[in-house]
Design a protein around this motif. Structure first.
Motif, PDB file in Angstrom:
ATOM      1  N   VAL A 278      -8.941 -12.402 -10.415  1.00  0.00           N
ATOM      2  CA  VAL A 278      -8.418 -11.142 -10.945  1.00  0.00           C
ATOM      3  C   VAL A 278      -8.507 -10.071  -9.855  1.00  0.00           C
ATOM      4  O   VAL A 278      -7.585  -9.277  -9.658  1.00  0.00           O
ATOM      5  CB  VAL A 278      -9.208 -10.705 -12.198  1.00  0.00           C
ATOM      6  N   LYS A 279      -9.617 -10.121  -9.117  1.00  0.00           N
ATOM      7  CA  LYS A 279      -9.830  -9.147  -8.050  1.00  0.00           C
ATOM      8  C   LYS A 279      -8.804  -9.303  -6.940  1.00  0.00           C
ATOM      9  O   LYS A 279      -8.085  -8.380  -6.606  1.00  0.00           O
ATOM     10  CB  LYS A 279     -11.225  -9.358  -7.462  1.00  0.00           C
ATOM     11  N   TYR A 280      -8.732 -10.513  -6.384  1.00  0.00           N
ATOM     12  CA  TYR A 280      -7.893 -10.612  -5.190  1.00  0.00           C
ATOM     13  C   TYR A 280      -6.406 -10.623  -5.506  1.00  0.00           C
ATOM     14  O   TYR A 280      -5.583 -10.294  -4.644  1.00  0.00           O
ATOM     15  CB  TYR A 280      -8.329 -11.743  -4.258  1.00  0.00           C
ATOM     16  N   LEU A 281      -6.053 -10.962  -6.724  1.00  0.00           N
ATOM     17  CA  LEU A 281      -4.634 -10.879  -7.081  1.00  0.00           C
ATOM     18  C   LEU A 281      -4.225  -9.439  -7.394  1.00  0.00           C
ATOM     19  O   LEU A 281      -3.059  -9.154  -7.652  1.00  0.00           O
ATOM     20  CB  LEU A 281      -4.327 -11.770  -8.276  1.00  0.00           C
ATOM     21  N   GLY A 282      -5.220  -8.532  -7.390  1.00  0.00           N
ATOM     22  CA  GLY A 282      -4.910  -7.111  -7.596  1.00  0.00           C
ATOM     23  C   GLY A 282      -4.451  -6.803  -9.015  1.00  0.00           C
ATOM     24  O   GLY A 282      -3.679  -5.876  -9.236  1.00  0.00           O
TER      25      GLY A 282
ATOM     26  N   PHE B  40      -4.823   1.316  -3.856  1.00  0.00           N
ATOM     27  CA  PHE B  40      -4.881  -0.149  -3.852  1.00  0.00           C
ATOM     28  C   PHE B  40      -5.054  -0.618  -2.418  1.00  0.00           C
ATOM     29  O   PHE B  40      -4.756   0.126  -1.475  1.00  0.00           O
ATOM     30  CB  PHE B  40      -3.609  -0.745  -4.456  1.00  0.00           C
ATOM     31  N   PHE B  41      -5.583  -1.822  -2.274  1.00  0.00           N
ATOM     32  CA  PHE B  41      -5.734  -2.334  -0.920  1.00  0.00           C
ATOM     33  C   PHE B  41      -4.401  -2.900  -0.453  1.00  0.00           C
ATOM     34  O   PHE B  41      -3.852  -3.811  -1.063  1.00  0.00           O
ATOM     35  CB  PHE B  41      -6.814  -3.417  -0.848  1.00  0.00           C
ATOM     36  N   ASN B  42      -3.885  -2.337   0.613  1.00  0.00           N
ATOM     37  CA  ASN B  42      -2.618  -2.829   1.139  1.00  0.00           C
ATOM     38  C   ASN B  42      -2.898  -3.846   2.245  1.00  0.00           C
ATOM     39  O   ASN B  42      -3.482  -3.514   3.271  1.00  0.00           O
ATOM     40  CB  ASN B  42      -1.800  -1.665   1.694  1.00  0.00           C
ATOM     41  N   ASN B  43      -2.484  -5.084   2.013  1.00  0.00           N
ATOM     42  CA  ASN B  43      -2.819  -6.129   2.992  1.00  0.00           C
ATOM     43  C   ASN B  43      -1.859  -6.169   4.181  1.00  0.00           C
ATOM     44  O   ASN B  43      -1.877  -7.111   4.952  1.00  0.00           O
ATOM     45  CB  ASN B  43      -2.875  -7.502   2.300  1.00  0.00           C
ATOM     46  N   LYS B  44      -1.041  -5.131   4.330  1.00  0.00           N
ATOM     47  CA  LYS B  44      -0.114  -5.104   5.455  1.00  0.00           C
ATOM     48  C   LYS B  44      -0.873  -5.248   6.778  1.00  0.00           C
ATOM     49  O   LYS B  44      -0.420  -5.911   7.704  1.00  0.00           O
ATOM     50  CB  LYS B  44       0.670  -3.794   5.445  1.00  0.00           C
ATOM     51  N   ILE B  45      -2.042  -4.638   6.824  1.00  0.00           N
ATOM     52  CA  ILE B  45      -2.845  -4.680   8.049  1.00  0.00           C
ATOM     53  C   ILE B  45      -3.138  -6.137   8.472  1.00  0.00           C
ATOM     54  O   ILE B  45      -3.146  -6.469   9.659  1.00  0.00           O
ATOM     55  CB  ILE B  45      -4.149  -3.853   7.879  1.00  0.00           C
ATOM     56  N   ILE B  46      -3.305  -7.020   7.470  1.00  0.00           N
ATOM     57  CA  ILE B  46      -3.594  -8.423   7.805  1.00  0.00           C
ATOM     58  C   ILE B  46      -2.311  -9.150   8.200  1.00  0.00           C
ATOM     59  O   ILE B  46      -2.303  -9.973   9.119  1.00  0.00           O
ATOM     60  CB  ILE B  46      -4.279  -9.137   6.626  1.00  0.00           C
ATOM     61  N   CYS B  47      -1.211  -8.829   7.509  1.00  0.00           N
ATOM     62  CA  CYS B  47       0.076  -9.432   7.903  1.00  0.00           C
ATOM     63  C   CYS B  47       0.398  -9.061   9.344  1.00  0.00           C
ATOM     64  O   CYS B  47       0.798  -9.911  10.141  1.00  0.00           O
ATOM     65  CB  CYS B  47       1.196  -8.942   6.988  1.00  0.00           C
ATOM     66  N   ASP B  48       0.215  -7.787   9.677  1.00  0.00           N
ATOM     67  CA  ASP B  48       0.473  -7.341  11.044  1.00  0.00           C
ATOM     68  C   ASP B  48      -0.404  -8.084  12.040  1.00  0.00           C
ATOM     69  O   ASP B  48       0.049  -8.497  13.103  1.00  0.00           O
ATOM     70  CB  ASP B  48       0.216  -5.831  11.180  1.00  0.00           C
ATOM     71  N   LEU B  49      -1.651  -8.231  11.679  1.00  0.00           N
ATOM     72  CA  LEU B  49      -2.587  -8.932  12.563  1.00  0.00           C
ATOM     73  C   LEU B  49      -2.038 -10.309  12.923  1.00  0.00           C
ATOM     74  O   LEU B  49      -2.162 -10.783  14.039  1.00  0.00           O
ATOM     75  CB  LEU B  49      -3.949  -9.056  11.861  1.00  0.00           C
ATOM     76  N   VAL B  50      -1.373 -10.963  11.983  1.00  0.00           N
ATOM     77  CA  VAL B  50      -0.840 -12.303  12.230  1.00  0.00           C
ATOM     78  C   VAL B  50       0.528 -12.247  12.921  1.00  0.00           C
ATOM     79  O   VAL B  50       0.783 -12.964  13.881  1.00  0.00           O
ATOM     80  CB  VAL B  50      -0.729 -13.097  10.916  1.00  0.00           C
TER      81      VAL B  50
END
Ligand SMILES: Nc1ncnc2c1ncn2[C@@H]1O[C@H](COP(=O)(O)OP(=O)(O)OP(=O)(O)O)[C@@H](O)[C@H]1O
Length: 590
Positions: A524-528, A378-388
């Protein structure tokens, strides 16, 4: 236990109409196909079946029309009934969360997410209404109920506005809390607000309005009240109210809403004396807006502002007053700079929490139990949270540093710092960093973040100012405050058991019963949701500790009845074998 038995039980309880499509995606044959997923949603939606489960997660598609499914009778049907015995409903989720809480005596939360206009506010109201009817009643409950339900028109009047996407859009985040005692009686509760969009007080885009309360007051306010506030009954006279050129909207009855709001005010014990003006002499206020006071040694010099600066000062005051009024109104100081950047960051954090609590922890549980398991990607959006949010390296840190460093910080120096630190990050791009093709879509003062829900371009203008809000200079930087309040929220939630409602928007024009395939597919896509389904499907719906399982089912097998003397796990093994379960229908953990 795998789903086949459950399916049988469930089908038995359904009427023909409820059987349209499949009511739990876990039972979908083509469970990896996004098209099959959408077909099922659409088929059900066309029959006004807006709710579908993925296991215990509830997917809700906004019908944009009143459905006959929220009656007292419906509530009665759902009270105390097992999740899977009845067609999916928000009441079933509310009821099960409540009973699980009582049974396990632990804390729970229901996270309702989805984009603007998807139906989050409505969903939360339905849940509160259900609890108001289904929970044991005491006089204390009435207080809680009043605060949560009856105060709602007040909160909505001050915190909601018409936007292009939603005529009644909440422009703030809401966390509602109800405390129950061990008997299940509601004994307390409170509402926490964060992130009010204050900029709306002074500016509205075309087709949008200021907060409802202003129009309600002007349209519905009693003559005497308007007179005492120095107001006229005409929105067109107030430039703060007409920038979006839609002070009157057919779908909103401000006059009636004012009455409802007033009634709610009196129920939550607001008094006339709470409505007061600032009591500042016009002259004094005027001077404060057009002059800067410079104190030099023994002298005070008045230096005139530019027109822009004076406007800025006026707007800043208006926003601050409104913001404080709102905070005072919800009786919690937890507000912050609210711009699109913060809202998107907030959504990013909620998505991260969702990932951690479902996709990640679920799979880690299998690993810890030593159960054979093929990991779901799955795509883990942690990378974007960290970026912020990362310390020293994230966008918020860069912003704070830029505001604090000596020398003149501007929006553009901030952008340069960002480029220096974030250059090369796969989710960050600016005009300078972009390749030729992307560059055409960016202005020089822009930066773009690739959020999990899609790309968003931000203009840096105002970032430094907002963060450094003159009125709050002495307080901590605003973005950091916001980050802290989000972290607190995450902390609160991490300590509780989650339930999820994922709201989907069916179309962009608020049309009743219309299902826009592309729009729903995107959500549906972005909500995973597909990934969530895969994890749920591969997983086991029913899990119990060996001891508890034995205790509950030991009468079903002669070897375990009345007592099993050996190791509990062995007893369970004997029991399930005796019942004829096949090896792929269950797994034994550690
Ligand atoms: N279950 C429902 N039944 C009928 N109509 C609904 C339902 N849910 C939402 N709607 C309609 O959609 C509109 C928008 O819903 P709602 O205000 O709950 O969205 P939201 O997700 O809270 O949006 P925002 O984030 O902008 O506050 C409602 O005013 C209502 O007209």
């Amino acid at each position: 236990m795998r789903s086949s038995q459950r399916q049988l039980d469930m089908e038995g309880a359904l009427t023909a109409r409820d059987r349209v499509g499949i009511q739990d995606f876990v039972l979908l044959d083509a469970h990896t196909s996004e098209s099959a997923f959408l077909d099922n949603l659409k088929k059900r939606f066309s029959e006004d079946l807006i709710y579908t489960y993925i296991g215990t997660l509830l997917v809700s598609v906004n019908p944009y029309k009143e459905l006959d499914i929220y009656t007292k009778k419906q509530m009665d049907i759902y009270m105390g009934v097992n999740f899977y015995e009845l067609p999916p409903h928000i009441y079933a989720l509310a009821d099960n969360a409540y009973h699980t809480m009582l049974m396990e005596t632990n804390n729970h939360f229901i996270l309702i997410s989805g984009e603007s206009g998807a139906g989050k506010t409505e969903a939360s109201k339905k849940i509160l209404q259900f609890y108001a009817v289904s929970c044991p009643s005491t006089s204390l409950l009435d207080t809680v109920r009043d605060r949560m339900l009856v105060s709602n028109p007040v909160l909505e009047a001050f915190g909601n506005a018409k936007t292009l996407k939603n005529d009644n859009s909440s422009r703030f985040g809401k966390y509602m809390d109800i405390q129950f005692d061990t008997q299940g009686e509601a004994v307390g509760g409170h509402i926490l607000s964060y992130l009010l969009e204050k900029s709306r007080v002074v500016h509205q885009n075309h087709g949008e309005r200021n907060f409802h309360i202003f129009y309600q007051l002007v349209e519905g306010g009693e003559e005497e009240l308007l007179h005492s506030l120095g107001l006229e009954r005409n929105c067109q006279h107030y430039s703060y109210l007409v920038q979006g050129e839609c002070a009157n909207v057919s779908s909103i009855n401000d006059k009636n809403d004012w009455k409802t709001m007033r009634k709610a005010l009196s129920v939550i014990e607001f008094s006339e004396s709470d409505i007061e003006l600032l009591g500042i002499h016009v002259q004094v206020l005027q001077e404060a807006f057009i002059y800067r006071k410079i104190e030099a040694k023994a002298e005070e010099v008045l230096s005139p502002f530019t027109v822009d600066h004076a406007i800025y000062a006026r707007d800043a005051l208006a926003k601050a007053i409104y913001g404080r009024t709102f905070t005072w109104l919800v009786n919690k100081i937890n507000e912050s700079l609210a711009n699109q950047f913060c809202i998107n960051y907030c959504n990013e954090k909620l998505q991260q929490l969702f990932i951690q609590l479902t996709l990640k922890s679920e799979q880690e549980e299998y690993e810890a139990e030593g159960i054979e398991w093929e990991p779901v990607q799955f795509f883990n959006n942690k990378i974007i949270c960290d970026l912020v949010e990362e310390k020293h390296r994230g966008i918020i840190s860069v912003l704070d540093e830029e505001c604090l460093r000596p020398g003149e910080a501007t929006d553009l120096t901030f952008l340069e710092k960002l480029e220096e630190k974030m250059g090369g990050h796969p989710h960050f791009v600016t005009h300078k960093l972009a390749d030729k093709k992307t560059r055409k879509t960016l202005e020089r003062g822009d930066f773009r973040l690739l959020h999990y829900a899609g790309e968003v371009t931000y203009c840096v203008v105002g970032f430094i100012d907002k963060n450094n809000d003159l009125l709050y200079r002495n307080i901590k930087d605003v973005a950091t405050q916001f980050k802290t309040s989000l972290m607190k929220l995450t902390e609160i939630l991490m300590s509780k058991e989650p339930w999820y409602v994922r709201c989907l928007k069916s179309n962009d024009t608020k049309a009743p019963g219309r299902f826009d395939d592309a729009l729903v597919r995107h959500q549906v896509k972005y909500l995973g949701l597909m990934e969530h389904l895969r994890v749920r499907r591969a997983g086991f719906a029913y899990r119990r500790r060996y001891e508890i399982f034995l205790q509950r089912y030991k009468p079903l097998c002669p070897a375990t009845w009345p007592h099993w003397k050996g190791v509990p796990a062995d007893g369970v093994e004997k029991l399930v074998k005796h019942l004829g379960y096949k090896p792929d229908e269950y797994k034994m953990g550690r």
